[in-house]
Design an enzyme around this catalytic site. Structure first.
Site, PDB file in Angstrom:
ATOM      1  N   GLU A 160      29.715  13.196  35.645  1.00 29.35           N
ATOM      2  CA  GLU A 160      29.969  14.441  34.897  1.00 29.35           C
ATOM      3  C   GLU A 160      30.912  14.243  33.702  1.00 29.35           C
ATOM      4  O   GLU A 160      31.454  15.186  33.149  1.00 29.35           O
ATOM      5  CB  GLU A 160      30.554  15.509  35.834  1.00 29.35           C
ATOM      6  N   TYR A 162      33.873  12.660  33.728  1.00 24.64           N
ATOM      7  CA  TYR A 162      35.301  12.565  34.060  1.00 24.64           C
ATOM      8  C   TYR A 162      35.788  11.112  33.884  1.00 24.64           C
ATOM      9  O   TYR A 162      35.006  10.209  33.571  1.00 24.64           O
ATOM     10  CB  TYR A 162      35.543  13.072  35.489  1.00 24.64           C
ATOM     11  N   ARG A 171      30.572   5.216  25.019  1.00 20.51           N
ATOM     12  CA  ARG A 171      30.882   6.421  24.250  1.00 20.51           C
ATOM     13  C   ARG A 171      32.400   6.630  24.129  1.00 20.51           C
ATOM     14  O   ARG A 171      32.886   7.039  23.086  1.00 20.51           O
ATOM     15  CB  ARG A 171      30.252   7.630  24.962  1.00 20.51           C
ATOM     16  N   ARG A 210      30.510   9.148  43.350  1.00 21.32           N
ATOM     17  CA  ARG A 210      29.531   9.950  42.581  1.00 21.32           C
ATOM     18  C   ARG A 210      29.350   9.300  41.221  1.00 21.32           C
ATOM     19  O   ARG A 210      30.274   9.236  40.405  1.00 21.32           O
ATOM     20  CB  ARG A 210      30.001  11.392  42.448  1.00 21.32           C
ATOM     21  N   HIS A 248      29.839  16.995  31.139  1.00 16.21           N
ATOM     22  CA  HIS A 248      30.080  18.415  30.833  1.00 16.21           C
ATOM     23  C   HIS A 248      29.859  18.713  29.358  1.00 16.21           C
ATOM     24  O   HIS A 248      29.530  19.827  28.986  1.00 16.21           O
ATOM     25  CB  HIS A 248      31.491  18.826  31.247  1.00 16.21           C
ATOM     26  N   ALA A 250      27.542  17.416  27.558  1.00 14.56           N
ATOM     27  CA  ALA A 250      26.127  17.231  27.205  1.00 14.56           C
ATOM     28  C   ALA A 250      25.546  18.553  26.719  1.00 14.56           C
ATOM     29  O   ALA A 250      25.918  19.622  27.211  1.00 14.56           O
ATOM     30  CB  ALA A 250      25.348  16.739  28.414  1.00 14.56           C
ATOM     31  N   ARG A 251      24.641  18.488  25.776  1.00 15.61           N
ATOM     32  CA  ARG A 251      24.000  19.703  25.283  1.00 15.61           C
ATOM     33  C   ARG A 251      22.556  19.791  25.785  1.00 15.61           C
ATOM     34  O   ARG A 251      21.651  20.238  25.096  1.00 15.61           O
ATOM     35  CB  ARG A 251      24.074  19.771  23.749  1.00 15.61           C
ATOM     36  N   ARG A 284      19.845  21.463  41.121  1.00 15.96           N
ATOM     37  CA  ARG A 284      18.703  22.392  41.199  1.00 15.96           C
ATOM     38  C   ARG A 284      17.822  22.160  42.432  1.00 15.96           C
ATOM     39  O   ARG A 284      16.590  22.222  42.354  1.00 15.96           O
ATOM     40  CB  ARG A 284      17.880  22.358  39.916  1.00 15.96           C
ATOM     41  N   GLN A 335      26.732  33.069  37.245  1.00 11.64           N
ATOM     42  CA  GLN A 335      27.571  34.184  36.812  1.00 11.64           C
ATOM     43  C   GLN A 335      28.852  34.393  37.610  1.00 11.64           C
ATOM     44  O   GLN A 335      29.856  34.794  37.042  1.00 11.64           O
ATOM     45  CB  GLN A 335      26.753  35.478  36.825  1.00 11.64           C
ATOM     46  N   CYS A 337      29.920  31.902  39.956  1.00  9.72           N
ATOM     47  CA  CYS A 337      30.495  30.610  40.371  1.00  9.72           C
ATOM     48  C   CYS A 337      31.047  29.878  39.150  1.00  9.72           C
ATOM     49  O   CYS A 337      32.219  29.994  38.831  1.00  9.72           O
ATOM     50  CB  CYS A 337      29.496  29.793  41.177  1.00  9.72           C
ATOM     51  N   CYS A 349      29.902  34.468  44.468  1.00 11.52           N
ATOM     52  CA  CYS A 349      28.467  34.293  44.244  1.00 11.52           C
ATOM     53  C   CYS A 349      27.854  35.642  43.928  1.00 11.52           C
ATOM     54  O   CYS A 349      28.142  36.624  44.614  1.00 11.52           O
ATOM     55  CB  CYS A 349      27.815  33.692  45.490  1.00 11.52           C
ATOM     56  N   ARG A 554      24.570  45.832  15.342  1.00 11.53           N
ATOM     57  CA  ARG A 554      25.353  46.525  14.315  1.00 11.53           C
ATOM     58  C   ARG A 554      26.679  45.819  14.056  1.00 11.53           C
ATOM     59  O   ARG A 554      27.154  45.791  12.945  1.00 11.53           O
ATOM     60  CB  ARG A 554      25.597  47.977  14.749  1.00 11.53           C
ATOM     61  N   GLY A 645      24.678  50.909  38.274  1.00 10.62           N
ATOM     62  CA  GLY A 645      24.473  51.450  36.934  1.00 10.62           C
ATOM     63  C   GLY A 645      24.633  52.951  36.890  1.00 10.62           C
ATOM     64  O   GLY A 645      25.014  53.511  35.863  1.00 10.62           O
TER      65      GLY A 645
END
Ligand code: NAP
Ligand code: SF4
Length: 668
Positions: A160, A162, A171, A210, A248, A250-251, A284, A335, A337, A349, A554, A645
């Site tokens: 990641e 680190y 890099r 890792r 982190h 990375a794009r 994922r 959202q 986490c 969560c 606007r 809502g």
């Protein structure tokens, strides 16, 4: 997935690892009882091995000031609470040792070379040889303390982007001493940490490393380099190789909902072929089916899931009971986490507000069964109805339309948000399981609510706001609901009024085919899973946009225009919109809509956007019928409760709706 794994000196009860996820609870010792309860529920839920959020071994390693650290014996009793709680339920737990390196958000950060990360304002200091050696000692000391605190092992965080990953890649590692140069020099720090940890913590202690399999940044490693590093770490004595995808900075998205499930399994399969130690697949993986498939095809020996176990602590037990449909599936929205973690808020969560709040949001069996009506089967209503029924109440859920899900039905129609269907499926199952009486296509009347129920929950949600623009009734004008829910046909040139979350979703809906294949996704983002090129980055192949879109608001077009609401997901949306040449315009005044198109004033000049359709994504208004309200909008009858809502339409999101529903149900 349920087969045990023998590591020689210890056995994991199955193949599921709960991956490391920073919750915010690990940073303060007074939160350790909450952290213990959070992990205990996951251990009880059947996971074999839990990996904690990242813990620093010294101050320079901190990700943020005063981050969780384990480096004195005073820390041990706090950690003991966590390990005891996990062991009580037959699970194992490893402490993740994280050195943030140049991602450290403080002025004392260090790295291989003094090169600033693009996502951090602080420039790190290049570590001296002495600092490298003392950091290796600090890793070993923390591992030894972890053992004393009852941990079954440690995970050494080397992916990641680190510190150890920074040393591993050209890099950031420009060193010419023994810690730099070719891959043998660059992996030496990681190898030395493994050897020192092994000496300090003993043979019968799980060491996981890792490793980044796919850096997804320029100057990242190639397949040969990654394999050389993995073999060196294996020779140094690791027990398990865990895998990481993407720095982190990375794009390329690696975990957001639009990333296809198990997108990176091929990279894991590739490394597994050259190693003897067990290998963990990550990223994922969110259903038992996909986990089984990865394991059955031999792509990995273990699967790591972090967010899916936030979403459902009982994931493994439910899979073992052959009830996958009962799992509350992580929809990879980030959202509650990662968005929380990055804003230093306690993680939770969206689909499970109890996550990290296990001791605070408790669903106790009711002592007084009530008749409860819930009106509206959107997220707020579903959450409230199912929790109330779970607690033993007699719940009737009224829904005016023919299906449950509310705004989520529309969200699930957006390409890349297909996962949102899983939440609807979960609630369908919960309605059945908890015995909620669901009345579809049924508008409840004020009189029947008044007469027949002890508590009435108004969760009637929102309707699209129709702004007062001359010509808004023109046939070319559609609301977002007409497009997403009713599938009204849309032309080639489209103006979208409102650039909030739904405006951005609308762009995605109008630009993309639903459910793109993994190959198409890899092409779109330029990802080479085999890392035959450095970092696994190749030239992207973009599909031409399917429509010409104008996304309008606007207020001035700030940096966040086109990002949608998510902190960790916004840049992905923005990139998609930019490469599809969406015209993003702020400071727009809407003048009128007619056969010519949308007339606006922009930068003090009149302009006509000659569009086929104008789609209104201009926010929502609460649907607040069925109760009498006082001057502050609160129900005058104390039996009535308004949530979601219907309560507040602005900045409504599913996170607030589900949480509010569950919290009310826990009190009723
Ligand atoms: P929103 O985020 O509040 O955006 C509404 C948009 O409409 C704004 O761009 C606003 O910009 C414009 N607007 C407001 N009043 C207007 C008016 N009278 N005339 C013309 N334009 C007007 O609302 P939303 O996009 O409908 O989203 C609703 C909620 O769902 C939000 O809380 C959002 O976070 C959530 N959501 C979340 C996701 C997700 O993926 N997490 C996706 C979609 C939605 P100006 O006022 O500058 O014109
Ligand atoms: Fe998954 Fe979203 Fe929950 Fe995070 S907040 S665990 S991404 S469902």
């Amino acid at each position: 997935m349920l087969a045990p794994l023998d590591l020689g000196f210890t056995t994991l009860r199955n193949r599921v690892v709960m991956g490391s996820m920073h919750t915010g609870l690990e940073d303060r010792f007074w939160n350790y009882p909450k952290l213990a309860a959070y992990f205990a529920e996951r251990a009880k839920g059947g996971v074999a091995l839990i990996i904690t959020g990242g813990i620093a071994m010294n101050r320079r390693a901190w990700l943020a000031p005063a981050a969780g650290t384990l480096n004195t014996s005073l820390d041990v009793p706090h950690h003991r609470k966590v390990t005891d709680a996990v062991h009580e339920h037959g699970g194992k737990i490893a402490l993740q040792l994280l050195h943030a390196g140049r991602y450290g958000y403080h002025p004392f950060s260090v790295s291989a070379s003094a090169i600033k990360a693009p996502i951090n304002p602080f420039t790190p200091k290049a570590m001296s040889e002495g600092e490298i050696l003392s950091t290796i000692d600090d890793f070993a000391k923390s591992a030894e303390l972890a053992r004393r605190a009852g941990y079954d092992g440690v995970e050494i965080m080397g992916s990641e982007g680190y510190l150890l990953n920074q040393f591993l890649c050209k890099r950031v590692n420009k060193r010419t001493d023994q810690w730099g140069g070719d891959i043998h020099g660059r992996v030496k720090f990681g190898v030395s940490v493994v050897e020192a940890v092994r000496r300090a913590a003993g043979r019968d202690f799980i060491i996981i490393y890792r490793l980044s399999l796919l850096d997804l940044v320029e100057g990242g490693n190639t397949r040969d380099e990654i394999e050389t590093a993995a073999k060196a770490l294996e020779a140094a004595g690791i027990d398990i190789l865990n895998t990481g995808i993407g720095w982190h900075e990375a794009r390329i998205p690696t975990i957001v909902t639009s990333v296809p499930r198990a997108a990176f399994r091929a990279a894991t399969a590739q490394i597994k072929r050259v190693l003897k130690v067990p290998v963990v697949a990550s990223n994922r993986i969110n259903t038992p089916e996909i986990a089984e498939d990865i394991l059955a095809k031999g792509d990995a020996d273990l699967v790591s899931m972090a967010r899916p176990l936030l979403a459902d602590a009982d994931f493994v037990n439910k899979a073992a009971a052959a009830k996958p449909e009962s799992i509350n599936t992580c929809i990879a929205c980030n959202q509650a986490c990662l968005d929380h973690a990055f804003s230093l808020e306690r993680v939770s969560c969206l689909v499970n507000p109890r996550a990290c709040h296990e001791t605070e949001l408790v669903y106790l069996r009711t002592q007084r069964k009530k008749r409860i009506a819930v009106v509206g089967a959107g997220m707020a209503g579903l959450s409230c109805a199912t929790v109330a029924a779970e607690r033993g109440h007699d719940v009737t859920l009224f829904e005016a339309s023919s299906k449950i899900g509310g705004q989520f039905v529309m969200a699930a129609a957006v390409p890349g948000k297909e996962e949102f269907r899983e939440t609807i499926r979960y609630f369908e199952h919960e309605i059945e399981r908890t015995g909620v009486k669901l009345e579809l296509s049924r508008r409840a009347t004020k009189e029947e609510l008044d007469r027949g129920f002890d508590e009435i929950v108004i969760a009637t949600g929102v309707k699209p706001r129709v702004p007062k623009i001359p010509g808004v009734g023109h046939p070319k004008v559609l609301t977002y609901a007409q497009v997403l829910a009713d599938r009204a046909p849309v032309g080639q040139k489209v103006a979208i009024i409102g650039a909030g979350g739904i405006g951005v979703d609308m762009c995605e809906f109008l630009l993309h085919e639903p459910e793109i294949s993994l190959d198409a996704w890899l092409d779109e983002w330029g990802v080479d899973l085999t890392s035959s090129v450095p970092g696994g980055l190749r030239e992207p192949k973009h599909q031409p946009p399917r429509r010409e879109l104008w996304l309008l608001q606007r207020k001035p077009a700030g940096k966040r225009m086109g990002t949608g609401p998510g902190r960790t997901t916004g840049w992905v949306h923005k990139r998609v919109l930019e490469r599809s040449n969406v015209h993003m315009m702020g400071d727009v005044e809407y003048v009128r809509i007619d056969d010519e198109g949308l007339h606006i004033r922009h930068e003090d000049a009149p302009r006509v956007l000659a569009v086929d359709n104008v789609i209104l994504c201009a926010g929502q208004e609460s649907v607040r019928e069925l109760f009498s309200a006082d001057e502050r909008g609160r129900p005058t009858d104390p039996r009535f409760h308004v949530i979601g809502g219907a309560d507040v339409a602005t900045e409504l999101d599913a996170k607030r709706a589900i949480k509010q529903g569950a919290e009310l149900a826990a009190r009723l």
